[in-house]
Design a protein around this motif. Structure first.
Motif, PDB file in Angstrom:
ATOM      1  N   GLU A 139      30.455  60.659 -23.304  1.00 53.13           N
ATOM      2  CA  GLU A 139      29.203  61.112 -22.694  1.00 53.13           C
ATOM      3  C   GLU A 139      29.270  61.112 -21.169  1.00 53.13           C
ATOM      4  O   GLU A 139      28.748  62.006 -20.510  1.00 53.13           O
ATOM      5  CB  GLU A 139      28.047  60.220 -23.156  1.00 53.13           C
ATOM      6  CG  GLU A 139      26.690  60.669 -22.671  1.00 53.13           C
ATOM      7  CD  GLU A 139      25.561  59.791 -23.177  1.00 53.13           C
ATOM      8  OE1 GLU A 139      24.429  59.965 -22.690  1.00 53.13           O
ATOM      9  OE2 GLU A 139      25.820  58.938 -24.059  1.00 53.13           O
ATOM     10  N   GLY A 192      35.856  73.976 -32.979  1.00 53.71           N
ATOM     11  CA  GLY A 192      34.782  73.008 -33.068  1.00 53.71           C
ATOM     12  C   GLY A 192      33.643  73.558 -33.915  1.00 53.71           C
ATOM     13  O   GLY A 192      33.832  73.910 -35.083  1.00 53.71           O
ATOM     14  N   GLN A 195      32.573  69.241 -26.850  1.00 53.25           N
ATOM     15  CA  GLN A 195      33.713  68.393 -27.189  1.00 53.25           C
ATOM     16  C   GLN A 195      34.920  68.706 -26.307  1.00 53.25           C
ATOM     17  O   GLN A 195      35.577  67.807 -25.774  1.00 53.25           O
ATOM     18  CB  GLN A 195      34.091  68.604 -28.657  1.00 53.25           C
ATOM     19  CG  GLN A 195      35.276  67.780 -29.138  1.00 53.25           C
ATOM     20  CD  GLN A 195      34.960  66.314 -29.224  1.00 53.25           C
ATOM     21  OE1 GLN A 195      34.437  65.844 -30.214  1.00 53.25           O
ATOM     22  NE2 GLN A 195      35.255  65.571 -28.168  1.00 53.25           N
ATOM     23  N   ASP A 213      41.294  62.503 -28.127  1.00 53.81           N
ATOM     24  CA  ASP A 213      40.374  62.980 -29.168  1.00 53.81           C
ATOM     25  C   ASP A 213      39.027  62.260 -29.110  1.00 53.81           C
ATOM     26  O   ASP A 213      38.389  62.016 -30.130  1.00 53.81           O
ATOM     27  CB  ASP A 213      41.007  62.848 -30.556  1.00 53.81           C
ATOM     28  CG  ASP A 213      41.478  61.422 -30.854  1.00 53.81           C
ATOM     29  OD1 ASP A 213      41.239  60.536 -30.010  1.00 53.81           O
ATOM     30  OD2 ASP A 213      42.072  61.200 -31.925  1.00 53.81           O
ATOM     31  N   LEU A 214      38.605  61.910 -27.897  1.00 55.05           N
ATOM     32  CA  LEU A 214      37.298  61.292 -27.715  1.00 55.05           C
ATOM     33  C   LEU A 214      36.200  62.144 -28.336  1.00 55.05           C
ATOM     34  O   LEU A 214      36.214  63.369 -28.217  1.00 55.05           O
ATOM     35  CB  LEU A 214      36.980  61.128 -26.227  1.00 55.05           C
ATOM     36  CG  LEU A 214      37.795  60.127 -25.396  1.00 55.05           C
ATOM     37  CD1 LEU A 214      37.473  60.322 -23.923  1.00 55.05           C
ATOM     38  CD2 LEU A 214      37.490  58.720 -25.823  1.00 55.05           C
ATOM     39  N   SER A 215      35.240  61.509 -28.985  1.00 48.78           N
ATOM     40  CA  SER A 215      34.080  62.247 -29.480  1.00 48.78           C
ATOM     41  C   SER A 215      33.129  62.510 -28.309  1.00 48.78           C
ATOM     42  O   SER A 215      33.271  61.919 -27.231  1.00 48.78           O
ATOM     43  CB  SER A 215      33.354  61.433 -30.556  1.00 48.78           C
ATOM     44  OG  SER A 215      32.761  60.276 -29.972  1.00 48.78           O
ATOM     45  N   VAL A 216      32.151  63.376 -28.543  1.00 48.09           N
ATOM     46  CA  VAL A 216      31.161  63.655 -27.506  1.00 48.09           C
ATOM     47  C   VAL A 216      30.402  62.383 -27.148  1.00 48.09           C
ATOM     48  O   VAL A 216      30.108  62.120 -25.979  1.00 48.09           O
ATOM     49  CB  VAL A 216      30.196  64.767 -27.967  1.00 48.09           C
ATOM     50  CG1 VAL A 216      29.056  64.945 -26.969  1.00 48.09           C
ATOM     51  CG2 VAL A 216      30.946  66.089 -28.137  1.00 48.09           C
ATOM     52  N   GLU A 217      30.102  61.579 -28.167  1.00 46.78           N
ATOM     53  CA  GLU A 217      29.379  60.337 -27.920  1.00 46.78           C
ATOM     54  C   GLU A 217      30.231  59.371 -27.089  1.00 46.78           C
ATOM     55  O   GLU A 217      29.736  58.760 -26.132  1.00 46.78           O
ATOM     56  CB  GLU A 217      28.997  59.675 -29.254  1.00 46.78           C
ATOM     57  CG  GLU A 217      27.956  60.420 -30.058  1.00 46.78           C
ATOM     58  CD  GLU A 217      28.483  61.699 -30.700  1.00 46.78           C
ATOM     59  OE1 GLU A 217      27.675  62.616 -30.952  1.00 46.78           O
ATOM     60  OE2 GLU A 217      29.723  61.784 -30.936  1.00 46.78           O
ATOM     61  N   GLN A 218      31.500  59.261 -27.410  1.00 51.18           N
ATOM     62  CA  GLN A 218      32.393  58.379 -26.649  1.00 51.18           C
ATOM     63  C   GLN A 218      32.605  58.891 -25.228  1.00 51.18           C
ATOM     64  O   GLN A 218      32.834  58.104 -24.312  1.00 51.18           O
ATOM     65  CB  GLN A 218      33.746  58.279 -27.361  1.00 51.18           C
ATOM     66  CG  GLN A 218      33.713  57.525 -28.676  1.00 51.18           C
ATOM     67  CD  GLN A 218      35.024  57.658 -29.433  1.00 51.18           C
ATOM     68  OE1 GLN A 218      35.657  58.724 -29.435  1.00 51.18           O
ATOM     69  NE2 GLN A 218      35.452  56.580 -30.084  1.00 51.18           N
ATOM     70  N   TRP A 230      37.125  66.463 -23.278  1.00 49.99           N
ATOM     71  CA  TRP A 230      38.579  66.306 -23.177  1.00 49.99           C
ATOM     72  C   TRP A 230      39.105  66.822 -21.842  1.00 49.99           C
ATOM     73  O   TRP A 230      40.008  66.229 -21.244  1.00 49.99           O
ATOM     74  CB  TRP A 230      39.266  67.028 -24.335  1.00 49.99           C
ATOM     75  CG  TRP A 230      38.905  66.471 -25.678  1.00 49.99           C
ATOM     76  CD1 TRP A 230      38.346  65.239 -25.941  1.00 49.99           C
ATOM     77  CD2 TRP A 230      39.033  67.126 -26.946  1.00 49.99           C
ATOM     78  NE1 TRP A 230      38.142  65.090 -27.286  1.00 49.99           N
ATOM     79  CE2 TRP A 230      38.550  66.229 -27.935  1.00 49.99           C
ATOM     80  CE3 TRP A 230      39.504  68.360 -27.341  1.00 49.99           C
ATOM     81  CZ2 TRP A 230      38.538  66.541 -29.294  1.00 49.99           C
ATOM     82  CZ3 TRP A 230      39.499  68.682 -28.691  1.00 49.99           C
ATOM     83  CH2 TRP A 230      39.024  67.786 -29.659  1.00 49.99           C
TER      84      TRP A 230
END
Length: 304
Positions: free
Chosen positions: A17, A72, A272, A10-15, A276
């Motif tokens: 990148e 999303g 997003q 469930d990584l965020s887009v920021e995490q 993943w």
């Protein structure tokens, strides 16, 4: 905080990148080399006209079902049956030129969209079968039957197509084995018991929907299991073939194709989900295992 057993991606887009940077954008006509083993970020309807003709051996499509659903930041709103049929015709008309003459296509749907999908497929392809698979999860209903089945329509471009029967035969336990001259006939003895390889049917009750303790699980709302896709890919493609998914989501078709030695290409508009997908593709570099599939054998649901 997640439990140590919770493997959900469930990584965020920021995490993620760095994963997003691995994806490619297509804004002009490209060659197969430009998109092979890539995740394309963009709108399928805009991207597909720019892709090379006849590059895909197998198409696996999981389009939005005809219901109100949020993915999303994007949402699909329920259409009339005729409008959904026209929507399906539109994306299928763009998929067909991308397929080889020996190609096959599988399209996922539920009972509400199944009729429109089959009718639209018939306009471009030869229908071969309808697979129905059982979900062991599903939301109950107070005034209706619990929706615990989904369909997958199987069609081909022409009469010449790949179908590797031996790769997807079922391993069933033999209760009363038959012997000829004292030796097993059409079955084998193993330390776990006696088994026979049988032809697979079009009803599958051995599929486990991804959940939090499975490494393949993501926070995508409609993720398909790798085991489900492995059956389609093994049956209808060969090692080195290319699998294309115009509605990639969190990447299950690309990841499964990679694990099985196929090339892949998919289109996804949500950044997003692209993150993943790329995370899972990286994981597949070192771990090609799939829940419910071991040593070329599809196991019963929830078995070890």
């Amino acid at each position: 905080m997640k439990s140590s057993r919770n493997k959900t991606i469930d990584l965020s887009v920021e995490q993620g990148e760095s994963y997003l940077r691995r994806c490619v954008s297509v804004e002009k006509s490209v060659s197969a080399d430009d998109i092979l083993d890539k995740t394309i970020i963009g709108d399928s309807l805009a991207v597909m006209p720019l892709l090379p003709s006849a590059f895909a051996d197998l198409v696996i499509a999981d389009p939005p079902y005809n219901m109100n659903k949020t993915f999303g930041e994007n949402a699909f709103h329920r259409l009339s049956e005729n409008e959904y049929y026209k929507y399906t015709l539109e994306w299928l008309s763009l998929v067909r030129p991308l397929m080889k003459d020996t190609g096959s296509i599988y399209v996922c749907c539920d009972w509400g969209s199944s009729a429109a999908i089959s009718a639209a497929l018939s306009e471009f392809f030869t229908l071969r079968n309808r697979i129905t698979w059982q979900r062991e999860k599903g939301r109950g209903a107070a005034r209706n039957w619990k929706n615990s089945m989904e369909d997958i329509w199987f069609a081909t471009v022409g009469r010449d197509y790949t179908f590797n029967l031996d790769a997807v035969k079922l391993r069933k336990k033999v209760i009363a084995p038959y012997r000829e001259n004292g030796k097993p006939k059409d079955w084998e003895e193993t330390p776990e018991g006696n088994y026979r390889a049988t032809c697979p049917g079009n009803f599958w009750d051995d599929i486990t929907v991804p959940y939090w303790s499975m490494p393949e699980n993501t926070a995508h709302p409609t993720q398909k299991p790798e085991k489900l896709l492995a059956k389609l890919i093994l049956a209808s493609s060969n090692i080195g073939d290319t699998v294309f998914d115009p509605f990639l989501g969190s990447g299950s078709s690309s990841v499964t194709a990679k694990k099985l030695g196929r090339h892949y290409c998919g289109i996804e508009q949500n950044p997003q989900y692209c993150v993943w997908c790329e995370k899972r593709l990286e994981m597949a570099d070192t771990d090609k295992s799939m829940q419910g599939f071991r040593d070329g054998v599809f196991l019963e649901r929830n078995s070890r």
